[in-house]
Design an enzyme around this catalytic site. Structure first.
Site, PDB file in Angstrom:
ATOM      1  N   LYS A  32       0.741  -1.126  -0.125  1.00  0.00           N
ATOM      2  CA  LYS A  32       0.019  -0.111   0.018  1.00  0.00           C
ATOM      3  C   LYS A  32       0.956   1.251  -0.126  1.00  0.00           C
ATOM      4  O   LYS A  32       0.317   2.444  -0.558  1.00  0.00           O
ATOM      5  CB  LYS A  32      -0.890   0.031   1.177  1.00  0.00           C
ATOM      6  CG  LYS A  32      -0.422   0.099   2.576  1.00  0.00           C
ATOM      7  CD  LYS A  32      -1.396  -0.046   3.561  1.00  0.00           C
ATOM      8  CE  LYS A  32      -1.013  -0.131   4.795  1.00  0.00           C
ATOM      9  NZ  LYS A  32      -0.199   0.794   5.770  1.00  0.00           N
ATOM     10  N   LEU A  35       7.775  -0.217  -1.634  1.00  0.00           N
ATOM     11  CA  LEU A  35       8.303  -1.527  -1.300  1.00  0.00           C
ATOM     12  C   LEU A  35       9.376  -1.324  -0.438  1.00  0.00           C
ATOM     13  O   LEU A  35      10.073  -0.338  -0.391  1.00  0.00           O
ATOM     14  CB  LEU A  35       8.987  -1.737  -2.925  1.00  0.00           C
ATOM     15  CG  LEU A  35       7.854  -2.902  -3.794  1.00  0.00           C
ATOM     16  CD1 LEU A  35       8.599  -2.862  -5.058  1.00  0.00           C
ATOM     17  CD2 LEU A  35       7.515  -3.934  -2.897  1.00  0.00           C
ATOM     18  N   GLY A  37       9.118  -1.734   3.017  1.00  0.00           N
ATOM     19  CA  GLY A  37       8.322  -1.524   4.061  1.00  0.00           C
ATOM     20  C   GLY A  37       9.125  -0.631   5.263  1.00  0.00           C
ATOM     21  O   GLY A  37       9.627   0.039   4.784  1.00  0.00           O
ATOM     22  N   CYS A  39      11.367  -1.289   7.320  1.00  0.00           N
ATOM     23  CA  CYS A  39      12.956  -1.294   7.416  1.00  0.00           C
ATOM     24  C   CYS A  39      13.511  -0.260   6.497  1.00  0.00           C
ATOM     25  O   CYS A  39      14.491   0.506   6.546  1.00  0.00           O
ATOM     26  CB  CYS A  39      13.477  -2.746   7.003  1.00  0.00           C
ATOM     27  SG  CYS A  39      15.179  -2.986   6.761  1.00  0.00           S
ATOM     28  N   GLY A 177      10.717   5.578  26.580  1.00  0.00           N
ATOM     29  CA  GLY A 177      11.225   4.115  26.383  1.00  0.00           C
ATOM     30  C   GLY A 177      12.636   4.212  25.952  1.00  0.00           C
ATOM     31  O   GLY A 177      13.348   4.805  25.123  1.00  0.00           O
ATOM     32  N   ARG A 270       6.240  -1.850  19.190  1.00  0.00           N
ATOM     33  CA  ARG A 270       5.302  -1.738  18.237  1.00  0.00           C
ATOM     34  C   ARG A 270       4.276  -2.901  18.253  1.00  0.00           C
ATOM     35  O   ARG A 270       4.314  -4.041  18.963  1.00  0.00           O
ATOM     36  CB  ARG A 270       6.317  -1.876  16.727  1.00  0.00           C
ATOM     37  CG  ARG A 270       7.426  -0.944  16.560  1.00  0.00           C
ATOM     38  CD  ARG A 270       8.266  -1.279  15.332  1.00  0.00           C
ATOM     39  NE  ARG A 270       7.591  -1.138  14.344  1.00  0.00           N
ATOM     40  CZ  ARG A 270       7.065  -0.161  13.444  1.00  0.00           C
ATOM     41  NH1 ARG A 270       7.535   1.100  13.672  1.00  0.00           N
ATOM     42  NH2 ARG A 270       6.701  -0.241  12.321  1.00  0.00           N
ATOM     43  N   ASP A 308       6.977  -9.300  11.319  1.00  0.00           N
ATOM     44  CA  ASP A 308       6.536  -8.524  12.820  1.00  0.00           C
ATOM     45  C   ASP A 308       5.237  -8.763  12.899  1.00  0.00           C
ATOM     46  O   ASP A 308       4.870  -8.861  13.916  1.00  0.00           O
ATOM     47  CB  ASP A 308       6.529  -7.061  12.433  1.00  0.00           C
ATOM     48  CG  ASP A 308       8.153  -6.268  12.708  1.00  0.00           C
ATOM     49  OD1 ASP A 308       9.063  -7.237  12.510  1.00  0.00           O
ATOM     50  OD2 ASP A 308       8.233  -5.205  12.588  1.00  0.00           O
ATOM     51  N   HIS A 447      44.143 -11.004  11.584  1.00  0.00           N
ATOM     52  CA  HIS A 447      44.970  -9.908  12.329  1.00  0.00           C
ATOM     53  C   HIS A 447      45.274  -8.856  11.696  1.00  0.00           C
ATOM     54  O   HIS A 447      46.083  -9.005  10.497  1.00  0.00           O
ATOM     55  CB  HIS A 447      45.992 -10.799  13.057  1.00  0.00           C
ATOM     56  CG  HIS A 447      46.871 -10.009  14.056  1.00  0.00           C
ATOM     57  ND1 HIS A 447      46.369  -9.603  15.309  1.00  0.00           N
ATOM     58  CD2 HIS A 447      47.850  -9.277  13.800  1.00  0.00           C
ATOM     59  CE1 HIS A 447      47.252  -8.838  15.892  1.00  0.00           C
ATOM     60  NE2 HIS A 447      48.232  -8.450  14.998  1.00  0.00           N
TER      61      HIS A 447
END
Ligand code: NAD
Length: 462
Positions: A32, A35, A37, A39, A177, A270, A308, A447
């Site tokens: 909606k 693309l 989302g 993230c 929070g 969330r 999610d 190393h």
């Protein structure tokens, strides 16, 4: 009829679409918004892009400790925002390209389930109707606003999306929070010179992470002037004045105080997005999220969920792996795969970063114990790595490895120190494969790298 309909084009949805269409399934994916989302558009990528800009500024200002004098260091927040948009656009275009393989149709619009039988799911979107044999729900999650008086419809109150889109920096911010989102924003704003207060209800910030790692961060941030109030709740908000209440502890008597800040940023978790799924009346939910089994199947035969919306671990890399598992199950790939939740790495992009995988000491002992296994915890300061000392002047850090006392396998690794996010995957690999201390010792690390701290800690004598 399509083989698979996917609702949501975030990391779960687009990974599933790519995986299934590349395997020859006919796929329709509904999105909606954009693309990628949360993230890509309003989460991981834009925050990390801004955090990187802030880190550049902060490092330039503090470069004298490396023998580099930089005068009149300044930043342009608008330019940082423009770069963030450019990065997002580029990555979204990459996702779009990934789905152009001939087997995947992307439909823009809000999808809604019309009906479902064991053989067919019908989805409506943008005036059209689409039929598919299987449905994968990847609708993600949205910011949760707690029922604190004065938060709703208050222009001084932001959620993470408002904060990311703001054109200007506030002079001061109160963050409600002290979880992952809260502490990453605290880092961003502090490094750009904003006065930051964090209010966290639990006795410590980042309550699910290793306590020793978090204490190192806490000490540093407090020393730098970030005000962090733990065991404290926000009682109410009026305009930009916040009334906070210390929760009863041995040291505090309960008295409310007020704190004023230009903006109040709410980051208290969330919640799963379930809109559009109403027609699936029998879909089983668990704590407000879609309930799935190990193969990402819901209780409805041809309905799967990933990301999610399943309420498992809200991380993009979990979402994409869940999507692969779901598609593997649809394709009946043998052996059937599951996601190894015990070996999911997580990173908090504070400065320094915290990266961890597997069980914590709190998981194995004490009141929050989930598995009463006898364990050994080995710890080393990050300064045992030469590269860390070379590149982290005046910084402190820690690597902690949790080992099963009986069979000597690695159960968890917890680190603070830059750039531990870049090598926590090696620890995930060891935990996932059930490596013992002796097996881990056979792995050669390059190393000088900070990653050597892993091997040093695993093979050290407690
Ligand atoms: P969270 O659950 O990580 O943290 C929310 C915090 O708010 C908790 O510590 C909680 O105790 C506290 N809290 C709740 N109500 C409160 C109140 N009324 N007053 C004060 N404190 C209160 O949630 P989040 O930070 O919003 O993140 C959401 C999800 O997004 C998480 O699952 C997180 O893992 C994910 N995420 C991950 C990353 C990353 O991987 N780097 C980055 C951002 C978000």
């Amino acid at each position: 009829m399509y083989n698979l309909a996917i609702i949501g084009g975030g990391p779960a949805g687009y990974t599933a679409a790519a995986e299934a269409s590349e395997a020859g399934m006919q796929v329709v994916l509904f999105e909606k918004d954009t693309l990628g989302g949360t993230c890509l558009n309003i989460g991981c990528i834009p925050t990390k892009t801004l955090l990187y800009s802030a880190k550049q500024y902060y490092n330039a200002k503090n470069s004298l400790k490396y023998g580099v004098a930089a005068e009149n260091v300044s930043f342009d927040y608008q330019k940082m925002q423009q770069r963030k948009q450019k990065v997002v656009r580029k990555l979204v275009a990459g996702v779009r390209q990934k789905l152009q393989n001939g087997n995947c149709t992307v439909v823009s619009g809000s999808a809604e389930i019309v009906s479902r039988t064991d053989l067919k799911v019908v989805v409506a979107c943008n005036g059209g109707q689409y039929e598919a044999e299987n449905l994968l729900i990847c609708t993600g999650s949205q910011n949760f606003t707690p029922p604190i008086p004065g938060l709703k419809d208050n222009p001084d109150v932001w959620d993470s999306t408002d904060a990311l889109n703001a054109k200007e920096l506030p002079g001061s911010i109160l963050i409600v929070g002290g979880g992952v989102i809260g502490m990453e924003f605290a880092t961003l704003y502090h490094e750009l010179g904003v006065s930051v207060t964090v209010v966290e209800a639990m006795p410590r910030i980042l309550p699910l992470l290793d306590g020793d790692c978090v204490n190192i961060l806490l000490e540093k941030y407090r020393k730098q002037g970030i005000s962090i109030l733990t065991s404290t709740k926000v009682k109410s908000v009026e305009g930009n004045i916040v009334t906070i209440e210390p929760l009863q502890t041995e040291q505090t008597s309960q008295t409310c105080q007020t704190v004023q800040a230009d903006k109040i940023l709410v980051c208290v978790g969330r919640r799963a997005n379930l809109q559009g799924l109403e027609a699936l009346a029998d879909l089983e939910l668990e704590r407000g999220a879609v309930k799935v089994n190990d193969f990402m199947q819901t209780n409805l035969r041809n309905v799967y969920a990933a990301g999610d919306v399943t309420g498992k671990i809200m991380l993009a890399h979990v979402a994409s792996r869940q999507a692969e598992v779901a598609v593997g199950r649809m394709l009946k790939r043998i052996p059937l795969q599951r996601i190894a939740y015990n070996a999911v790495p997580s990173v908090v992009y504070t400065n320094p970063e915290i990266a961890s995988v597997g069980l914590t000491e709190a998981d194995l002992t004490g009141k929050d114990c989930v598995l009463p296994i006898e364990y050994v915890a080995k710890t080393l300061p990050m300064a045992f790595s030469g590269r860390f000392v070379a590149e982290n002047e005046g910084e402190n850090g820690l690597c902690k490895v949790i080992i099963d006392k009986k069979n000597r396998t690695l159960l968890g690794v917890h680190m603070i120190g830059n750039p531990c996010s870049e090598f926590v995957a090696a620890a995930s690999f060891a935990v996932r494969m059930g490596y013992t201390v002796d097996e881990f010792k056979q792995v050669v690390f390059p190393h000088p790298t900070v990653s050597e701290i892993l091997r040093e800690t695993v093979t050290s004598h407690p």
